[in-house]
Design a protein around this motif. Structure first.
Motif, PDB file in Angstrom:
ATOM      1  N   TYR A 113       0.838  -1.198   0.000  1.00  0.00           N
ATOM      2  CA  TYR A 113       0.000   0.000   0.000  1.00  0.00           C
ATOM      3  C   TYR A 113       0.875   1.251   0.000  1.00  0.00           C
ATOM      4  O   TYR A 113       2.059   1.194   0.325  1.00  0.00           O
ATOM      5  N   CYS A 114       0.236   2.375  -0.378  1.00  0.00           N
ATOM      6  CA  CYS A 114       0.938   3.666  -0.371  1.00  0.00           C
ATOM      7  C   CYS A 114       1.172   4.068   1.087  1.00  0.00           C
ATOM      8  O   CYS A 114       0.250   3.988   1.903  1.00  0.00           O
ATOM      9  N   GLU A 115       2.387   4.501   1.419  1.00  0.00           N
ATOM     10  CA  GLU A 115       2.683   4.827   2.813  1.00  0.00           C
ATOM     11  C   GLU A 115       2.027   6.136   3.250  1.00  0.00           C
ATOM     12  O   GLU A 115       2.012   6.456   4.442  1.00  0.00           O
ATOM     13  N   HIS A 116       1.472   6.908   2.290  1.00  0.00           N
ATOM     14  CA  HIS A 116       0.797   8.169   2.640  1.00  0.00           C
ATOM     15  C   HIS A 116      -0.716   7.972   2.786  1.00  0.00           C
ATOM     16  O   HIS A 116      -1.294   8.259   3.821  1.00  0.00           O
ATOM     17  N   CYS A 117      -1.360   7.469   1.702  1.00  0.00           N
ATOM     18  CA  CYS A 117      -2.833   7.377   1.729  1.00  0.00           C
ATOM     19  C   CYS A 117      -3.328   5.964   2.069  1.00  0.00           C
ATOM     20  O   CYS A 117      -4.523   5.753   2.221  1.00  0.00           O
ATOM     21  N   ARG A 118      -2.402   4.999   2.166  1.00  0.00           N
ATOM     22  CA  ARG A 118      -2.736   3.621   2.559  1.00  0.00           C
ATOM     23  C   ARG A 118      -3.618   2.893   1.555  1.00  0.00           C
ATOM     24  O   ARG A 118      -4.213   1.868   1.880  1.00  0.00           O
ATOM     25  N   ARG A 176       5.275  10.021  -8.197  1.00  0.00           N
ATOM     26  CA  ARG A 176       4.194  10.409  -7.265  1.00  0.00           C
ATOM     27  C   ARG A 176       3.125   9.337  -7.218  1.00  0.00           C
ATOM     28  O   ARG A 176       2.833   8.707  -8.237  1.00  0.00           O
ATOM     29  N   CYS A 177       2.543   9.134  -6.036  1.00  0.00           N
ATOM     30  CA  CYS A 177       1.483   8.138  -5.890  1.00  0.00           C
ATOM     31  C   CYS A 177       0.314   8.499  -6.820  1.00  0.00           C
ATOM     32  O   CYS A 177      -0.108   9.650  -6.874  1.00  0.00           O
ATOM     33  N   ARG A 178      -0.203   7.523  -7.523  1.00  0.00           N
ATOM     34  CA  ARG A 178      -1.279   7.757  -8.491  1.00  0.00           C
ATOM     35  C   ARG A 178      -2.557   8.234  -7.801  1.00  0.00           C
ATOM     36  O   ARG A 178      -3.360   8.945  -8.383  1.00  0.00           O
ATOM     37  N   PHE A 179      -2.743   7.835  -6.533  1.00  0.00           N
ATOM     38  CA  PHE A 179      -3.991   8.181  -5.838  1.00  0.00           C
ATOM     39  C   PHE A 179      -3.905   9.545  -5.143  1.00  0.00           C
ATOM     40  O   PHE A 179      -4.761  10.389  -5.316  1.00  0.00           O
ATOM     41  N   CYS A 180      -2.850   9.735  -4.328  1.00  0.00           N
ATOM     42  CA  CYS A 180      -2.823  10.941  -3.491  1.00  0.00           C
ATOM     43  C   CYS A 180      -1.804  11.978  -3.984  1.00  0.00           C
ATOM     44  O   CYS A 180      -1.717  13.069  -3.410  1.00  0.00           O
ATOM     45  N   ARG A 181      -1.031  11.659  -5.010  1.00  0.00           N
ATOM     46  CA  ARG A 181      -0.047  12.559  -5.622  1.00  0.00           C
ATOM     47  C   ARG A 181       1.108  12.940  -4.675  1.00  0.00           C
ATOM     48  O   ARG A 181       1.837  13.899  -4.954  1.00  0.00           O
TER      49      ARG A 181
HETATM   50 ZN   LIG Z   1      -0.927   7.530  -1.951  1.00  0.00          ZN
END
Ligand SMILES: [Zn+2]
Length: 228
Positions: A38-43, A63-68
């Motif tokens: 999982y993304c360590e920012h938005c999970r 950059r994360c595709r979900f939360c940038r």
């Molecule tokens: Zn993310």
């Protein structure tokens, strides 16, 4: 060439898994649960293509595709570094390449856990045992070498531990390195690590405690590659 290419791809994939293990252990999680990364920012759970070593980072332009949020460049750089080192150290023998792979993954795990959490898991030092097969003229140390090495380590410990210049994990790592490389090459390796970390001291704020094991791991590779 086919075997070498396979091991290079394997090194980048395993580097991704080792980074995951190092990250999750520090978070108190099992490497196998949760099952998906999982993304360590938005999970949010990551898709398969986001997990591809190096390429996943490039496809998402860092950059994360979900939360940038920016993805830590350490992940793709360490994966690429392991692939490159596998290329430099690999040969045609499967056993030799397997030893190199275990050794590289151990160094990556040690460097990452220190970088993220300033911790060394002593059991991970067992992964350095392939050095006995990788160093061309490795032999059990003579008693005089052990005595000199022990005195050297005690001296370093007395000089650095009270000032928090080095941690007990750094000394444990050095003790294993002295066992395989001998005290002379071990001292050379320590000097190389100090030179490598010197620019970081100049750039970092005085209050920040710099992890030393990544520099020691990098110096180990350099000594292994370039010492006669
Ligand atoms: Zn993310």
């Amino acid at each position: 060439m086919l075997i070498q290419s396979l091991f290079i791809v394997l090194a980048t994939c395993m580097a991704s898994f080792v980074n995951l293990c190092a990250y999750r252990l520090g978070q108190g999680q099992s490497p196998l649960s949760p099952h998906r990364s999982y993304c360590e920012h938005c999970r949010r759970e990551l898709s398969w293509w986001q997990l591809l070593p190096i390429l996943g980072y490039l496809f998402q332009v860092g950059r994360c595709r979900f939360c940038r949020q920016a993805i830590n460049p350490y992940w793709p750089l360490s994966e690429a570094g392991c692939g490159l080192l596998m290329f430099c150290c690999s040969g045609t023998g499967i056993l030799h390449n397997a030893l190199v792979l275990i050794f590289l993954m151990t160094l990556l795990f040690i460097a990452t856990t220190d970088l993220l959490y300033q911790v060394l898991y002593p059991l991970s030092l067992l992964g350095l045992t392939p050095l006995a097969g990788l160093l061309p003229d490795w032999h059990w140390l003579a008693l005089s070498d052990i005595l000199i090495g022990t005195c050297f380590l005690i001296l370093i410990g007395l000089l650095t531990l009270p000032r928090h210049g080095m941690g007990s994990g750094d000394l444990m790592y050095l003790a294993v390195i002295f066992f395989f490389f001998g005290w002379y090459q071990g001292a050379l390796l320590l000097l190389s690590a100090c030179l490598l970390i010197l620019p970081c001291f100049a750039l970092a704020r005085a209050s920040i405690r710099l992890p030393f094991l990544p520099a020691l791991c990098l110096a180990t590779i350099l000594v292994l590659l370039f010492s006669p």
